[in-house]
Structures are given as structure tokens and as C-alpha cells.
Design a protein around this motif. Structure first.
Motif, PDB file in Angstrom:
ATOM      1  N   ALA A 138       0.821  -1.214   0.000  1.00 54.96           N
ATOM      2  CA  ALA A 138       0.000   0.000   0.000  1.00 54.96           C
ATOM      3  C   ALA A 138       0.851   1.259   0.000  1.00 54.96           C
ATOM      4  O   ALA A 138       0.401   2.328  -0.431  1.00 54.96           O
ATOM      5  N   ARG A 139       2.106   1.173   0.448  1.00 52.73           N
ATOM      6  CA  ARG A 139       2.979   2.350   0.547  1.00 52.73           C
ATOM      7  C   ARG A 139       3.953   2.468  -0.625  1.00 52.73           C
ATOM      8  O   ARG A 139       4.789   3.364  -0.648  1.00 52.73           O
ATOM      9  N   SER A 140       3.836   1.558  -1.601  1.00 52.03           N
ATOM     10  CA  SER A 140       4.828   1.497  -2.686  1.00 52.03           C
ATOM     11  C   SER A 140       4.927   2.791  -3.486  1.00 52.03           C
ATOM     12  O   SER A 140       6.015   3.215  -3.869  1.00 52.03           O
ATOM     13  N   ALA A 141       3.778   3.405  -3.760  1.00 53.75           N
ATOM     14  CA  ALA A 141       3.764   4.578  -4.650  1.00 53.75           C
ATOM     15  C   ALA A 141       4.562   5.744  -4.106  1.00 53.75           C
ATOM     16  O   ALA A 141       4.977   6.633  -4.866  1.00 53.75           O
ATOM     17  N   SER A 142       4.806   5.763  -2.793  1.00 49.21           N
ATOM     18  CA  SER A 142       5.503   6.910  -2.197  1.00 49.21           C
ATOM     19  C   SER A 142       6.989   6.661  -1.982  1.00 49.21           C
ATOM     20  O   SER A 142       7.685   7.537  -1.470  1.00 49.21           O
ATOM     21  N   ARG A 143       7.487   5.501  -2.385  1.00 46.19           N
ATOM     22  CA  ARG A 143       8.882   5.160  -2.071  1.00 46.19           C
ATOM     23  C   ARG A 143       9.887   5.838  -2.986  1.00 46.19           C
ATOM     24  O   ARG A 143      11.072   5.898  -2.666  1.00 46.19           O
ATOM     25  N   VAL A 144       9.442   6.311  -4.142  1.00 39.30           N
ATOM     26  CA  VAL A 144      10.324   7.047  -5.059  1.00 39.30           C
ATOM     27  C   VAL A 144       9.603   8.299  -5.516  1.00 39.30           C
ATOM     28  O   VAL A 144       8.365   8.359  -5.516  1.00 39.30           O
ATOM     29  N   ASP A 145      10.376   9.318  -5.903  1.00 35.78           N
ATOM     30  CA  ASP A 145       9.753  10.531  -6.419  1.00 35.78           C
ATOM     31  C   ASP A 145       9.497  10.412  -7.909  1.00 35.78           C
ATOM     32  O   ASP A 145       9.681   9.347  -8.501  1.00 35.78           O
ATOM     33  N   GLY A 146       9.077  11.496  -8.530  1.00 37.10           N
ATOM     34  CA  GLY A 146       8.735  11.467  -9.948  1.00 37.10           C
ATOM     35  C   GLY A 146       9.887  11.114 -10.860  1.00 37.10           C
ATOM     36  O   GLY A 146       9.685  10.660 -11.991  1.00 37.10           O
ATOM     37  N   ASP A 147      11.110  11.309 -10.390  1.00 34.96           N
ATOM     38  CA  ASP A 147      12.295  10.994 -11.183  1.00 34.96           C
ATOM     39  C   ASP A 147      12.880   9.623 -10.837  1.00 34.96           C
ATOM     40  O   ASP A 147      13.972   9.279 -11.295  1.00 34.96           O
ATOM     41  N   GLY A 148      12.161   8.876  -9.994  1.00 37.60           N
ATOM     42  CA  GLY A 148      12.644   7.545  -9.617  1.00 37.60           C
ATOM     43  C   GLY A 148      13.649   7.546  -8.490  1.00 37.60           C
ATOM     44  O   GLY A 148      14.277   6.518  -8.222  1.00 37.60           O
ATOM     45  N   ASN A 149      13.798   8.686  -7.811  1.00 35.77           N
ATOM     46  CA  ASN A 149      14.752   8.775  -6.702  1.00 35.77           C
ATOM     47  C   ASN A 149      14.163   8.174  -5.427  1.00 35.77           C
ATOM     48  O   ASN A 149      13.007   8.437  -5.083  1.00 35.77           O
ATOM     49  N   LEU A 150      14.953   7.380  -4.739  1.00 42.40           N
ATOM     50  CA  LEU A 150      14.524   6.733  -3.508  1.00 42.40           C
ATOM     51  C   LEU A 150      14.241   7.764  -2.419  1.00 42.40           C
ATOM     52  O   LEU A 150      14.996   8.716  -2.248  1.00 42.40           O
ATOM     53  N   LEU A 151      13.141   7.578  -1.702  1.00 46.18           N
ATOM     54  CA  LEU A 151      12.763   8.466  -0.619  1.00 46.18           C
ATOM     55  C   LEU A 151      12.750   7.703   0.701  1.00 46.18           C
ATOM     56  O   LEU A 151      12.267   6.574   0.767  1.00 46.18           O
ATOM     57  N   ARG A 152      13.277   8.342   1.757  1.00 48.19           N
ATOM     58  CA  ARG A 152      13.190   7.753   3.085  1.00 48.19           C
ATOM     59  C   ARG A 152      11.746   7.818   3.580  1.00 48.19           C
ATOM     60  O   ARG A 152      10.953   8.646   3.124  1.00 48.19           O
ATOM     61  N   LEU A 153      11.409   6.965   4.537  1.00 54.01           N
ATOM     62  CA  LEU A 153      10.048   6.939   5.070  1.00 54.01           C
ATOM     63  C   LEU A 153       9.634   8.318   5.580  1.00 54.01           C
ATOM     64  O   LEU A 153       8.496   8.751   5.359  1.00 54.01           O
ATOM     65  N   ARG A 154      10.548   9.038   6.230  1.00 53.07           N
ATOM     66  CA  ARG A 154      10.222  10.353   6.773  1.00 53.07           C
ATOM     67  C   ARG A 154       9.897  11.361   5.671  1.00 53.07           C
ATOM     68  O   ARG A 154       9.217  12.372   5.929  1.00 53.07           O
ATOM     69  N   ASP A 155      10.374  11.114   4.451  1.00 56.52           N
ATOM     70  CA  ASP A 155      10.179  12.064   3.353  1.00 56.52           C
ATOM     71  C   ASP A 155       9.042  11.675   2.410  1.00 56.52           C
ATOM     72  O   ASP A 155       8.777  12.389   1.437  1.00 56.52           O
ATOM     73  N   GLN A 156       8.375  10.573   2.679  1.00 53.53           N
ATOM     74  CA  GLN A 156       7.350  10.081   1.752  1.00 53.53           C
ATOM     75  C   GLN A 156       6.029  10.825   1.920  1.00 53.53           C
ATOM     76  O   GLN A 156       5.666  11.255   3.021  1.00 53.53           O
ATOM     77  N   ASN A 157       5.311  10.961   0.803  1.00 55.14           N
ATOM     78  CA  ASN A 157       4.004  11.605   0.783  1.00 55.14           C
ATOM     79  C   ASN A 157       2.935  10.571   1.134  1.00 55.14           C
ATOM     80  O   ASN A 157       2.558   9.737   0.313  1.00 55.14           O
ATOM     81  N   ARG A 158       2.436  10.615   2.341  1.00 51.75           N
ATOM     82  CA  ARG A 158       1.493   9.604   2.818  1.00 51.75           C
ATOM     83  C   ARG A 158       0.138   9.700   2.131  1.00 51.75           C
ATOM     84  O   ARG A 158      -0.661   8.768   2.201  1.00 51.75           O
ATOM     85  N   ALA A 159      -0.115  10.807   1.454  1.00 51.89           N
ATOM     86  CA  ALA A 159      -1.363  10.933   0.700  1.00 51.89           C
ATOM     87  C   ALA A 159      -1.401   9.948  -0.468  1.00 51.89           C
ATOM     88  O   ALA A 159      -2.479   9.644  -0.994  1.00 51.89           O
ATOM     89  N   LEU A 160      -0.243   9.455  -0.878  1.00 52.61           N
ATOM     90  CA  LEU A 160      -0.174   8.503  -1.989  1.00 52.61           C
ATOM     91  C   LEU A 160      -0.435   7.068  -1.549  1.00 52.61           C
ATOM     92  O   LEU A 160      -0.545   6.180  -2.394  1.00 52.61           O
TER      93      LEU A 160
END
Length: 441
Positions: free
Chosen positions: A266-288
Motif C-alpha cells: 500500500a505504501r509502494s507509490a511513495s517510495r520514489v519521487d517522480g524521477d525515480g529517486n529513492l525516498l526515506r520513510l520520513r520524506d514520503q508523501n502519505r497521501a499517496l
């Protein structure tokens, strides 16, 4: 080509480049290879597993040779299945022992040309060939350490490298396990059948373990350019869902594993940004985050609470539920997460689990306590070639504002990471540390 294709399956005329075709075949290999191996093994017998694998490998090789020049077929899965059928028919016509199997091949493989699996029956048998073969791979006569490796290689198309990463061992060790497993199948005369009653229950844990490893590879790929292989995650969810519907599989630990997979995916969509860059859990957009999938996960977590059984899957699903129910990183119930990790480490003892626990310790007690927890990991030597050990140490050093030490760890982690998204993330963290070092001089 005409011997392999029906008119409806012939190429569209769009000629793909070799690289593009390789991507399509890789995708099909993940989706179709396990299904075809399972069908053919059911026909040839488990003792001829190698022959089934050879037919499937030749089918995919034929696609790689043909499609760059004639174009990708309009229905690639149907082309693959038809080519495999024809190659299998060549085998049975050549080998006398299989001569009575010709009609069975046509019936079984034609019956699956639509791509749908029948699933699980309500009472006794599994109609999904991949799930059936997983239970065969987990036969008690096959060494436990080889069961999951055999299932991942045979049914999921995993390379020996990917399997070695899952088990924190060498490719050579995995190759030996696979060879021994196939040898044991021949020596023990294991047949392609699903046992009943207690014998079936005995194999359930091995099947759950294989599906757990399958999901892990999908959620955090060990090779390639993509961090998440969504198709692998969803296939693992589908198979565990079938298990949960079966009388033998409808047990708390199956529901716990399904909950873990759903809450994590359920949290997969927020693990990378629009450019495919890895995001830490603290930086993820939970709305996704996929709220409907979270709700399904919570339902199966509740289902898993019946009885007194507490498995590793229960603890992991509980941790995932803590993340999914938190409104922000800071609002996460880290004390509860640490309690669950403490129980998981006591149950498992894996150095990887202990490393993840050290991160939680740092969130609860501070980065220095986190580093002490890393130092205290039993079997830490197994992590020496594991990039996340150094990535974690780099993050903890950065939190203590020791940019020089953090940079050294990030550099080491970057050298060990295989995925491009991970390498680029670590490179960014390394550059941030370098800027801090420069600013302090």
C-alpha cells in the motif's frame, strides 16, 4: 514462425529494438515462466523438472531471437504459451515415455491460453499449478534450506544471484542447494501430487516462506533499475490470497503474511519521487498510500489474531500497521514498533532484523544508542558485504553531526549497492555530508 503462431498471435509489424524486446521477455519470464514450468511438470512429472525448465528456457530464447526482427506479437503471452506447447509436443513425439501425453499437453496448455488461473477449490485441491508446484517443492524429503530456493528458481524465475541475496549466501551455495534438491527429487521418487490432511499442513510453512521471499524481492529488488517490481508483489499477494481461501491455508499465520504484504504494498507509490529517486520513510508523501489496500491489510491482520499463535509474520504485519496508521513519521508509535522488533529478534535472530531494530532504537533512544545496537548485532560479520549496514551507520553518524564519518559510510554503501536508485540516493547523502564538511572549514 507459422508452426508456432496462430494468425491472431502473429506480430503486429512493429519491430522492437533488442533492448526493448529484452525488457518485454524479462517481464513475460516473470509472469509466464513459472506457470508454464508448473503446467509442464504436471504433465512430465516432477522427476523431469529439468526438462520442463529447458522447454521454457528455449521458448523464451526463441522470443529473444525472433521478436527483434519480426516484431513483438499482439498477444505476447499467447505467443509464449503456444511456442511452449509446440516445443513440448516435439519432446513427447521424440521421447517414447511421453507419447501418451500429447493430448494432455494440448488440453492443459490450450485451457490456460486466456491467462487466468483457476485458483483454489473450497475443499481439497489447489487448481493453481504454481501453488501446486510450490507444495511439491516443499516436500519433506527435500532439505529445508533448498525448498524455498527451488520454488523461487523454478516458479518465480529468480536467478541464483537473486536467491543468494535473499539468503545472504553465495551464488555457489545456492547452485549446490538447487542441484541437491533436484537430485533428491529423482532419488526419492517424488511425484507431482498434493498430499492431504496432516501431510499438506507440514508443507505449509515452506510454501509461506517461499512466498515471503518472493514478495521481498518484488518490494526491494536486488538487481536491475527498478526498486519495486509491482508485478512480483501482486503475484505473491494473489498466491497467499489463494492459500488463505483453502482449508489448509486458512490459518492465522497465512492471514498475517497476507496482511504484511498488503500493508507494505500500500505504501509502494511513495517510495520514489517522480524521477525515480529513492525516498526515506520520513520524506514520503502519505497521501499517496493506497487506503483501500491498507483496509484489506487491517482486515487480514484482524483475521490473524484468532488463537494464540504468534509468528514472525504477525510481528512484521504489526510493524507495518504501526506505520500505516501513523499520520506522520514523527507520530509513529516507535515504542510499540521497538517492542515488536524485540520480539522478532528473539524469535528470528537474523542480523538483518537486528539492523532494522537498531534504526528503531535510534528513533526511540537517540543515534548513539542506535550505533550501540548495531555494534551488538550477533552475526554482524554476515552484514559486512551488505550495503544497508553502512547506509544505516551513515544515517546515524549524520544525526550525531559527524559528517566526516557519515560520508565514509555512505561512500562504502554506495560501492556495495546494486540498484541505481539506491546508488543515487547514497550519492546524494554523500554529497550533503561533503558540503557540511566544506562549510565547517
Amino acid at each position: 514462425m507459422s508452426a508456432v503462431l496462430d494468425d491472431a498471435e502473429k506480430p503486429t509489424g512493429d519491430v522492437a529494438g533488442v533492448a526493448g524486446v529484452s525488457e518485454v521477455v524479462e517481464h513475460l519470464f516473470r509472469h509466464e515462466a513459472g506457470r508454464m514450468v508448473a503446467i509442464l511438470t504436471r504433465i512430465f512429472g516432477i522427476e523431469h523438472l529439468g526438462l520442463a525448465e529447458d522447454v521454457v528456457q528455449e521458448t523464451l530464447a526463441r522470443a529473444l531471437r525472433t521478436w527483434p526482427y519480426y516484431g513483438v506479437p499482439s498477444n505476447p503471452p499467447a505467443w509464449i504459451l503456444r511456442a511452449a506447447r509446440n516445443l513440448a509436443l516435439d519432446v513427447v513425439r521424440r521421447e517414447k515415455v511421453f507419447r501418451d501425453k500429447e493430448s494432455e499437453i494440448i488440453q492443459l496448455m490450450e485451457g490456460r491460453s486466456g491467462g487466468a488461473d483457476e485458483g483454489a477449490t473450497g475443499a481439497g485441491d489447489f487448481n493453481d499449478d504454481r501453488l501446486r508446484l510450490m507444495f511439491v517443492c516443499c516436500h519433506p524429503r527435500i532439505p529445508p534450506e533448498a525448498q524455498a530456493a527451488l520454488a523461487l528458481k523454478t516458479l518465480c524465475g529468480f536467478s541464483e544471484r537473486e536467491i543468494s541475496r535473499a539468503f545472504l549466501t553465495s551464488e555457489a551455495a545456492v547452485a549446490k542447494r538447487l542441484t541437491r534438491a533436484k537430485q533428491r527429487i529423482r532419488e526419492a521418487g517424488i511425484v507431482f501430487e498434493i498430499p492431504e490432511g496432516e501431510a499438506l499442513k507440514e508443507r505449509l510453512d515452506g510454501v509461506l516462506r517461499a512466498l515471503y521471499l518472493l514478495f521481498n524481492e518484488g518490494y526491494k529488488a536486488s538487481v536491475g533499475d527498478e526498486l519495486v517490481r509491482d508485478d512480483i508483489c501482486r503475484e505473491a499477494i494473489r498466491l497467499v490470497g489463494l492459500l488463505a481461501q483453502h482449508p489448509v491455508g486458512n490459518v492465522p499465520r497465512t492471514h498475517a503474511l497476507l496482511a504484511l504484504m498488503l500493508l507494505t504494498t500500500a505504501r509502494s507509490a511513495s517510495r520514489v519521487d517522480g524521477d525515480g529517486n529513492l525516498l526515506r520513510l520520513r520524506d514520503q508523501n502519505r497521501a499517496l498510500w493506497d487506503r483501500s489496500m491498507i483496509a484489506r491489510g487491517m482486515f487480514h491482520l484482524a483475521q490473524s489474531a484468532s488463537g494464540s499463535e504468534v509468528s514472525e509474520y504477525h510481528l512484521q504485519a504489526g510493524i507495518a500497521a504501526c506505520h500505516c496508521s501513523a499520520s506522520s513519521y514523527e507520530a509513529t508509535d516507535w515504542e510499540r514498533v521497538l517492542q515488536l522488533y524485540d520480539r522478532w529478534v528473539a524469535m528470528d535472530g537474523s542480523p538483518v532484523v537486528a539492523l532494522n531494530r537498531a534504526v528503531v532504537v535510534a528513533n526511540v533512544q537517540g543515534p548513539e544508542a542506535g550505533m550501540q545496537a548495531v555494534e551488538a548485532i550477533q552475526g554482524r560479520q554476515k552484514l559486512e558485504g551488505y550495503y544497508l549496514l553502512y547506509a544505516v551507520l551513515g544515517e546515524l553518524e549524520a544525526r550525531t553531526e559527524d559528517a566526516l564519518a557519515a560520508a565514509g559510510y555512505f561512500r562504502k554503501a554506495m560501492q556495495l549497492a546494486d540498484l541505481r536508485s539506491e546508488q543515487e540516493f547514497l550519492a546524494r547523502r554523500f554529497r550533503e555530508c561533503e558540503r557540511q564538511i566544506e562549510a565547517s572549514h
